[in-house]
Design a protein around this motif. Structure first.
Motif, PDB file in Angstrom:
ATOM      1  N   THR A   1      -5.395   6.669   4.845  1.00 21.95           N
ATOM      2  CA  THR A   1      -4.518   7.109   3.746  1.00 21.95           C
ATOM      3  C   THR A   1      -3.667   8.281   4.213  1.00 21.95           C
ATOM      4  OG1 THR A   1      -6.084   6.376   2.064  1.00 21.95           O
ATOM      5  CG2 THR A   1      -4.450   7.998   1.381  1.00 21.95           C
TER       6      THR A   1
ATOM      7  N   ILE B   1      -5.966   3.910  -4.017  1.00 18.08           N
ATOM      8  CA  ILE B   1      -5.286   2.806  -3.315  1.00 18.08           C
ATOM      9  C   ILE B   1      -6.262   1.885  -2.590  1.00 18.08           C
ATOM     10  CG2 ILE B   1      -3.134   4.093  -3.067  1.00 18.08           C
ATOM     11  CD1 ILE B   1      -3.884   4.388  -0.054  1.00 18.08           C
TER      12      ILE B   1
ATOM     13  N   THR C   1       0.830  -1.207   0.000  1.00 15.78           N
ATOM     14  CA  THR C   1       0.000   0.000   0.000  1.00 15.78           C
ATOM     15  C   THR C   1       0.864   1.256   0.000  1.00 15.78           C
ATOM     16  OG1 THR C   1      -1.751  -1.195   1.158  1.00 15.78           O
ATOM     17  CG2 THR C   1      -1.879   1.205   1.194  1.00 15.78           C
TER      18      THR C   1
END
Length: 157
Positions: free
Chosen positions: A39, A32, A9
């Motif tokens: 995030t 993502i 990630t």
């Protein structure tokens, strides 16, 4: 300082940010597959660990009047700490020198120098770079055209 292990990630985040640092957190999270809060947390962590050093606008040199780009191989009069420090102190004061790398091989440093035109480049070399007392030899290579200029780093798995 040192190596930080990053997961799949984080690798996605870094690849996206290298292509478009102006992307919003909402758009980044969508790309993502995470919600915005985690995030943002991940991006902050990448910044805090120093993996993301800064964000920059990449300018088009020609559009702002910088038409000459060169690489300059520099050899110092002596390769000792005092000479290296003196060289670096001086080179860091020359704004036309946009990169400076300490290298192995036939020279000591390679510089990337950018200027308005050949006359401006010559002035930088004569009045600034070659005027540094510890510089022994300079060898210039003028860039005729740039075929690849990626700022994105390949991120190892």
């Amino acid at each position: 300082m040192g190596y930080h292990k990053i997961d799949k990630t984080d690798r996605k985040i870094l690849n996206i940010l290298q292509k478009s640092a102006k992307i919003t957190n909402a758009q980044l999270s969508k790309e993502i597959g995470l919600s915005p809060a985690p995030t943002l947390e991940r991006v902050k962590k990448l910044e805090q660990t120093g993996i993301i050093k800064s964000y920059h606008a990449q300018l088009d040199p020609a559009k702002i009047g910088l038409g000459v780009s060169t690489f300059v191989l520099v050899t110092l009069a002596g390769h000792n700490k005092e000479n290296i420090d003196k060289f670096l102190d001086n080179i860091n004061q020359i704004e036309e020198v946009i990169e400076c790398h300490h290298i192995t091989g036939s020279g000591d440093f390679i510089l990337k120098v950018i200027a308005k035109d050949i006359a401006s480049y010559q002035q930088v070399m004569l009045e600034k770079v070659s005027d540094i007392s510890v510089v022994d030899n300079l060898s210039s290579m003028v860039v005729l055209s740039t075929l690849k200029d990626s700022k994105a780093l390949p991120i190892p798995e």
